[in-house]
Enzyme design. Structure first.
Site, mmCIF file in Angstrom:
data_model
loop_
_atom_site.group_PDB
_atom_site.id
_atom_site.type_symbol
_atom_site.label_atom_id
_atom_site.label_comp_id
_atom_site.label_asym_id
_atom_site.label_seq_id
_atom_site.Cartn_x
_atom_site.Cartn_y
_atom_site.Cartn_z
ATOM 1 C CE LYS A 1 -76.743 27.534 66.729
ATOM 2 N NZ LYS A 1 -75.630 28.432 67.000
ATOM 3 C CB THR B 1 -76.631 29.792 70.912
ATOM 4 O OG1 THR B 1 -77.874 29.199 70.588
ATOM 5 C CG2 THR B 1 -75.543 28.927 70.362
HETATM 6 O O1 13P Z 1 -73.489 26.687 67.154
HETATM 7 C C1 13P Z 1 -72.851 26.982 68.124
HETATM 8 C C2 13P Z 1 -72.876 26.203 69.353
HETATM 9 O O2 13P Z 1 -73.641 25.052 69.231
HETATM 10 C C3 13P Z 1 -71.986 28.191 68.100
HETATM 11 O O3 13P Z 1 -72.794 29.285 68.268
HETATM 12 P P1 13P Z 1 -72.378 30.697 67.682
HETATM 13 O O4 13P Z 1 -72.202 30.502 66.193
HETATM 14 O O5 13P Z 1 -73.490 31.599 68.058
HETATM 15 O O6 13P Z 1 -71.083 31.066 68.323
#
Ligand code: 13P
Ligand code: NDP
Length: 339
Positions: free
Chosen positions: A194, A251
């Protein structure tokens, strides 16, 4: 050995602190270890992690700790929340200090640098076979979790008792729903892939494309993730849950995501180093892209979005070229096995 704390969290950045706050708010004595003694002193003095989660008070049951031996002696439940590139290193440091009855869970989202191995393989290699392992994964921004805003997450592992104990420790009827899941591999992979797709969605928005393009990337990103997951033994249905669709939507669509913001900056024409420096926290997707790409290539799994993000990050491609390459792909059936 008796527990003097219910759980020890390793990693005092934004997410380690948020999970520790959540656990302590549930009435569990929680030790939060960080590798920088000055940072831990600040946490003790301010009763807040001003560097990562400004303005959010630490509950009384959260005890900051800078000595790793003390932290690991306090509880058999160990939650690791450090970036993936230091995951193996932190486990190596912890190994001689672990209790014989230790159980290890991580919330790190990523694969091993260079090899693209799942973190369960790293954990087994470093720690051997004796400890139960588990992973937390799902759509959970640290700031919202720490602020007690409603959140849901999944947990899976090698041992049902440990998984169920983690549900009990983390679940809160007013703030946090924790789903037990039996797909240990799927939860780990979802959290890594993701990040890559969030970078692609950020790039698309940074270029100035709209909701249609973003949604197409999420949807086809889910297809890529599912394809790779099935190739390494995950259950396809896992990716319709928290660690797949859930984390992709979160995200790819919200600017709290550092991966998305990183992509936005690239789409606006900034270079990789400037984009990373502006964020100032871990951007897992930068390394994860190489790892996911390497894994997919090794297994012969087609992941066109990942491939284009890789080109931009590592081969001098531009976000515009990436978009053009994706749009210009051969026409296909939506349900074709490969893309
Ligand atoms: O994993 C995350 C939310 O589930 C945090 O995302 P980021 O690492 O892109 O900030
Ligand atoms: N933030 C979030 O919303 C979420 C994060 N995650 C995942 O959690 C993991 C951690 O991310 P997050 O907390 O956000 O990252 P941050 O950048 O906020 O914090 C990382 C922390 O790890 C510490 N650290 C770095 N190297 C080491 C080391 N060798 N030993 C011990 N500690 C170290 C850093 O210390 P220092 O500052 O001194 O370098 C910092 O305290 C990532 O895999 C991320 O994907 C998962 C879900 C949500």
């Amino acid at each position: 050995m008796k527990n003097t704390a219910d759980i020890t969290v390793l990693g005092a950045g934004s997410y380690g602190t948020a999970l520790a706050i959540s656990l302590a708010s549930n009435g569990h004595k929680t030790l939060l270890w960080g590798h920088d003694p000055e940072h831990i002193e600040n946490l003790k003095r301010d009763r807040a992690n001003e560097a990562f989660l400004p303005g959010i008070a630490l509950p009384d049951l959260l005890i900051p700790e800078s000595d790793l031996a003390t932290a690991l002696a306090a509880s058999n439940n160990v939650l690791v929340v450090v970036p993936s590139h230091v995951f193996g290193q932190v486990l190596k440091q912890a190994k001689p200090l672990l209790r014989h009855d230790a159980r290890i869970v991580w919330a790190t989202k990523g694969l091993e640098p260079e090899t693209g191995r799942l973190l369960q393989e790293v954990a087994r290699e470093v720690l051997g076979e004796q400890y139960p392992l588990a992973v937390l994964s799902g759509p959970t921004f640290a700031k919202e979790l720490a602020a007690g805003m409603p959140t849901a997450i999944s947990v899976a592992g090698t041992d049902d008792t440990f998984t169920n104990d983690l549900v009990e420790l983390l679940h809160s009827p007013s703030r946090l729903r924790v789903y037990a899941n039996d797909d240990f591999i799927g939860l780990q992979l979802g959290g890594a892939v993701k990040n890559v797709i969030a970078i692609s969605a950020g790039m698309s928005d940074g270029i100035g494309f709209g909701a249609n393009a973003r949604t197409a990337l999420i949807t086809r990103g889910l297809v890529e993730l599912t394809r790779l997951g099935e190739a390494i033994g995950a259950q396809g249905s896992t990716f319709m849950g928290m660690a797949g669709l859930g984390d992709l939507v979160l995200t790819c669509t919200d600017n709290q995501s550092r991966n998305r913001r990183f992509g936005l900056a690239l789409g606006q024409g900034k270079d990789v180093d400037t984009a990373q420096a502006e964020i100032g926290q871990v951007v897992e997707g930068y390394r994860n892209t190489k790892e996911v790409y390497t894994l997919a290539k090794r297994l012969g799994v087609e992941m066109p979005i990942t491939e284009q993000v890789y080109r931009v990050l590592y081969q001098g491609g531009t976000p515009h070229e990436a978009a053009k390459a994706l749009l210009g792909r051969e026409k296909k059936s939506e349900t074709a096995e490969s893309d």
